[in-house]
Design a protein around this motif. Structure first.
Motif, PDB file in Angstrom:
ATOM      1  N   ILE A   5      -1.136 -65.087 -10.931  1.00 16.28           N
ATOM      2  CA  ILE A   5      -2.291 -64.399 -10.360  1.00 16.28           C
ATOM      3  C   ILE A   5      -1.795 -63.167  -9.623  1.00 16.28           C
ATOM      4  O   ILE A   5      -0.948 -63.262  -8.731  1.00 16.28           O
ATOM      5  CB  ILE A   5      -3.059 -65.324  -9.400  1.00 16.28           C
ATOM      6  CG1 ILE A   5      -3.493 -66.597 -10.145  1.00 16.28           C
ATOM      7  CG2 ILE A   5      -4.261 -64.604  -8.803  1.00 16.28           C
ATOM      8  CD1 ILE A   5      -3.993 -67.694  -9.236  1.00 16.28           C
ATOM      9  N   LEU A   6      -2.315 -62.009 -10.005  1.00 12.91           N
ATOM     10  CA  LEU A   6      -1.941 -60.745  -9.379  1.00 12.91           C
ATOM     11  C   LEU A   6      -3.053 -60.341  -8.426  1.00 12.91           C
ATOM     12  O   LEU A   6      -4.165 -60.036  -8.850  1.00 12.91           O
ATOM     13  CB  LEU A   6      -1.719 -59.663 -10.434  1.00 12.91           C
ATOM     14  CG  LEU A   6      -0.784 -60.017 -11.598  1.00 12.91           C
ATOM     15  CD1 LEU A   6      -0.552 -58.794 -12.470  1.00 12.91           C
ATOM     16  CD2 LEU A   6       0.535 -60.582 -11.096  1.00 12.91           C
ATOM     17  N   GLN A   7      -2.725 -60.355  -7.141  1.00 13.72           N
ATOM     18  CA  GLN A   7      -3.732 -60.149  -6.101  1.00 13.72           C
ATOM     19  C   GLN A   7      -3.589 -58.765  -5.477  1.00 13.72           C
ATOM     20  O   GLN A   7      -2.612 -58.489  -4.779  1.00 13.72           O
ATOM     21  CB  GLN A   7      -3.576 -61.216  -5.013  1.00 13.72           C
ATOM     22  CG  GLN A   7      -4.540 -61.071  -3.850  1.00 13.72           C
ATOM     23  CD  GLN A   7      -5.964 -61.381  -4.257  1.00 13.72           C
ATOM     24  OE1 GLN A   7      -6.252 -62.472  -4.733  1.00 13.72           O
ATOM     25  NE2 GLN A   7      -6.861 -60.424  -4.068  1.00 13.72           N
ATOM     26  N   PRO A   8      -4.550 -57.862  -5.720  1.00 17.75           N
ATOM     27  CA  PRO A   8      -4.533 -56.589  -4.989  1.00 17.75           C
ATOM     28  C   PRO A   8      -4.987 -56.828  -3.555  1.00 17.75           C
ATOM     29  O   PRO A   8      -5.702 -57.793  -3.274  1.00 17.75           O
ATOM     30  CB  PRO A   8      -5.541 -55.734  -5.760  1.00 17.75           C
ATOM     31  CG  PRO A   8      -6.504 -56.727  -6.326  1.00 17.75           C
ATOM     32  CD  PRO A   8      -5.711 -57.967  -6.621  1.00 17.75           C
ATOM     33  N   HIS A   9      -4.581 -55.973  -2.641  1.00 20.70           N
ATOM     34  CA  HIS A   9      -5.033 -56.098  -1.257  1.00 20.70           C
ATOM     35  C   HIS A   9      -6.293 -55.282  -0.999  1.00 20.70           C
ATOM     36  O   HIS A   9      -6.968 -55.491   0.000  1.00 20.70           O
ATOM     37  CB  HIS A   9      -3.919 -55.670  -0.303  1.00 20.70           C
ATOM     38  CG  HIS A   9      -2.821 -56.679  -0.195  1.00 20.70           C
ATOM     39  ND1 HIS A   9      -1.760 -56.553   0.672  1.00 20.70           N
ATOM     40  CD2 HIS A   9      -2.615 -57.853  -0.855  1.00 20.70           C
ATOM     41  CE1 HIS A   9      -0.956 -57.594   0.542  1.00 20.70           C
ATOM     42  NE2 HIS A   9      -1.447 -58.386  -0.383  1.00 20.70           N
ATOM     43  N   ASN A  10      -6.584 -54.362  -1.887  1.00 18.57           N
ATOM     44  CA  ASN A  10      -7.788 -53.541  -1.780  1.00 18.57           C
ATOM     45  C   ASN A  10      -8.927 -54.254  -2.513  1.00 18.57           C
ATOM     46  O   ASN A  10      -8.844 -54.478  -3.724  1.00 18.57           O
ATOM     47  CB  ASN A  10      -7.518 -52.170  -2.402  1.00 18.57           C
ATOM     48  CG  ASN A  10      -8.662 -51.197  -2.206  1.00 18.57           C
ATOM     49  OD1 ASN A  10      -9.806 -51.594  -1.984  1.00 18.57           O
ATOM     50  ND2 ASN A  10      -8.364 -49.907  -2.298  1.00 18.57           N
ATOM     51  N   PRO A  11     -10.010 -54.633  -1.812  1.00 20.73           N
ATOM     52  CA  PRO A  11     -11.102 -55.379  -2.451  1.00 20.73           C
ATOM     53  C   PRO A  11     -11.821 -54.605  -3.548  1.00 20.73           C
ATOM     54  O   PRO A  11     -12.579 -55.194  -4.324  1.00 20.73           O
ATOM     55  CB  PRO A  11     -12.040 -55.701  -1.286  1.00 20.73           C
ATOM     56  CG  PRO A  11     -11.709 -54.701  -0.225  1.00 20.73           C
ATOM     57  CD  PRO A  11     -10.254 -54.417  -0.372  1.00 20.73           C
ATOM     58  N   ALA A  12     -11.584 -53.311  -3.636  1.00 20.49           N
ATOM     59  CA  ALA A  12     -12.209 -52.525  -4.702  1.00 20.49           C
ATOM     60  C   ALA A  12     -11.545 -52.781  -6.054  1.00 20.49           C
ATOM     61  O   ALA A  12     -12.084 -52.394  -7.096  1.00 20.49           O
ATOM     62  CB  ALA A  12     -12.144 -51.036  -4.362  1.00 20.49           C
ATOM     63  N   PHE A  13     -10.380 -53.436  -6.051  1.00 12.05           N
ATOM     64  CA  PHE A  13      -9.662 -53.744  -7.284  1.00 12.05           C
ATOM     65  C   PHE A  13      -9.794 -55.228  -7.594  1.00 12.05           C
ATOM     66  O   PHE A  13      -9.841 -56.064  -6.687  1.00 12.05           O
ATOM     67  CB  PHE A  13      -8.182 -53.368  -7.155  1.00 12.05           C
ATOM     68  CG  PHE A  13      -7.928 -51.888  -7.157  1.00 12.05           C
ATOM     69  CD1 PHE A  13      -7.392 -51.255  -8.267  1.00 12.05           C
ATOM     70  CD2 PHE A  13      -8.227 -51.120  -6.036  1.00 12.05           C
ATOM     71  CE1 PHE A  13      -7.157 -49.890  -8.266  1.00 12.05           C
ATOM     72  CE2 PHE A  13      -7.998 -49.755  -6.025  1.00 12.05           C
ATOM     73  CZ  PHE A  13      -7.464 -49.133  -7.147  1.00 12.05           C
ATOM     74  N   GLU A  14      -9.842 -55.558  -8.883  1.00 11.05           N
ATOM     75  CA  GLU A  14     -10.053 -56.939  -9.299  1.00 11.05           C
ATOM     76  C   GLU A  14      -8.749 -57.735  -9.334  1.00 11.05           C
ATOM     77  O   GLU A  14      -7.675 -57.194  -9.610  1.00 11.05           O
ATOM     78  CB  GLU A  14     -10.684 -56.971 -10.693  1.00 11.05           C
ATOM     79  CG  GLU A  14     -12.093 -56.387 -10.747  1.00 11.05           C
ATOM     80  CD  GLU A  14     -12.701 -56.520 -12.133  1.00 11.05           C
ATOM     81  OE1 GLU A  14     -11.972 -56.951 -13.059  1.00 11.05           O
ATOM     82  OE2 GLU A  14     -13.890 -56.197 -12.280  1.00 11.05           O
TER      83      GLU A  14
END
Length: 226
Positions: A186-195
Motif C-alpha cells: 500500500i502506497l500512502q501519500p501524505h497529501n489527501p488530494a492524492f489517492e
C-alpha cells in the motif's frame, strides 16, 4: 607497482560485489558497461584478480565512490581522493541532485538539476550508496514539500512505515510511505488530494530503489542564498 596503486583483491572484490548488489547490476550488465568479459567480472567479485587502475577509476566514477576506497584502502567510501594524491579531499562531500528518475535508466544516468547537496562524509559512509533527488510533486506534503531535496539510500527491501523510493510499472520514481497487507503493498501519500495506491506484489511490477534517509527543506535552501 607503486604502493599507493596496489589493489587489495579480496577487499576490492567484496566492495565491488556490495556496490553491484545495491545498484542492481549483474555480471553481464557490468561486462557491457566496462567492455570486460563476464568471467572477468566474476573473478573480480571472488577476489581472484583485480582490473587495471584505469578500470577502477571508471567503476568508481560510475558508482560515485572513492577509487582508493574501492581499491581496498581504509576510510570513507565517499572521500573524493585522487589516486595520485595522498591528502583526503575534506570533511564534506557534494552530491549532484537529480530531477525525475526514469524507469528505463539506471539512477546515475538520469538528468541532473543545477543544484547540489553538501553533507558530511562520515554520515554518507554510514548510509552506504546513496543519491540525491529533488521532490517534483506535492503528493507527500506536508512531510516532503515540492522542491525539497532528499537523500535516498539504495536498497531493495520494503519495510512498513518507511518513506520508500520505487517504480510501479514503468512510472518515474515516486516516494511514498509503504505498508503491507498479505501480498499487497500500500502506497500512502501524505497529501489527501492524492489517492492511496494498492498493488499486488506477485502480479504488479513494483521495483524498490531505496529509502529516504535525509531531507533538506526548500525554505532552508532559500535562506542559504542570502
Amino acid at each position: 607497482m607503486d604502493k599507493k596503486h596496489t589493489v587489495d583483491k579480496q577487499v576490492f572484490g567484496q566492495r565491488l560485489k556490495y556496490l553491484m548488489t545495491n545498484f542492481n547490476e549483474t555480471t553481464y550488465s557490468m561486462s557491457r558497461k566496462f567492455n570486460l568479459s563476464p568471467p572477468s567480472i566474476s573473478r573480480y567479485t571472488r577476489g581472484e584478480m583485480a582490473p587495471k587502475i584505469t578500470t577502477i577509476r571508471e567503476m568508481a566514477a560510475y558508482f560515485d565512490v572513492s577509487p582508493l576506497w574501492l581499491m581496498g584502502r581504509p576510510g570513507s567510501m565517499y572521500e573524493r581522493e585522487v589516486l595520485d594524491d595522498t591528502e583526503p579531499f575534506g570533511a564534506e562531500v557534494t552530491l549532484s541532485v537529480f530531477g525525475s528518475i526514469k524507469y528505463q535508466l539506471p539512477v546515475f544516468s538520469n538528468e541532473k538539476t543545477i543544484h547540489t547537496l553538501t553533507l558530511p562524509s562520515d554520515q554518507l559512509a554510514k548510509w552506504g550508496p546513496v543519491f540525491a533527488m529533488e521532490i517534483t510533486d506535492a503528493s507527500m506534503e506536508p512531510t516532503l514539500m515540492k522542491n525539497d531535496f532528499v537523500v535516498v539510500r539504495l536498497n531493495t527491501f520494503l519495510k512498513s512505515g518507511d518513506l520508500t523510493a520505487l517504480h510501479v510499472g514503468e512510472s518515474d520514481l515516486k516516494i511514498r510511505k509503504v505498508s503491507f497487507r498479505k501480498n499487497q503493498v500500500i502506497l500512502q501519500p501524505h497529501n489527501p488530494a492524492f489517492e492511496v495506491e494498492i498493488y499486488d506484489l506477485n502480479k504488479d511490477n513494483v521495483q524498490v530503489i531505496g529509502s529516504v534517509v535525509y531531507q533538506k527543506r526548500v525554505f532552508e535552501r532559500f535562506f542559504e542564498c542570502y
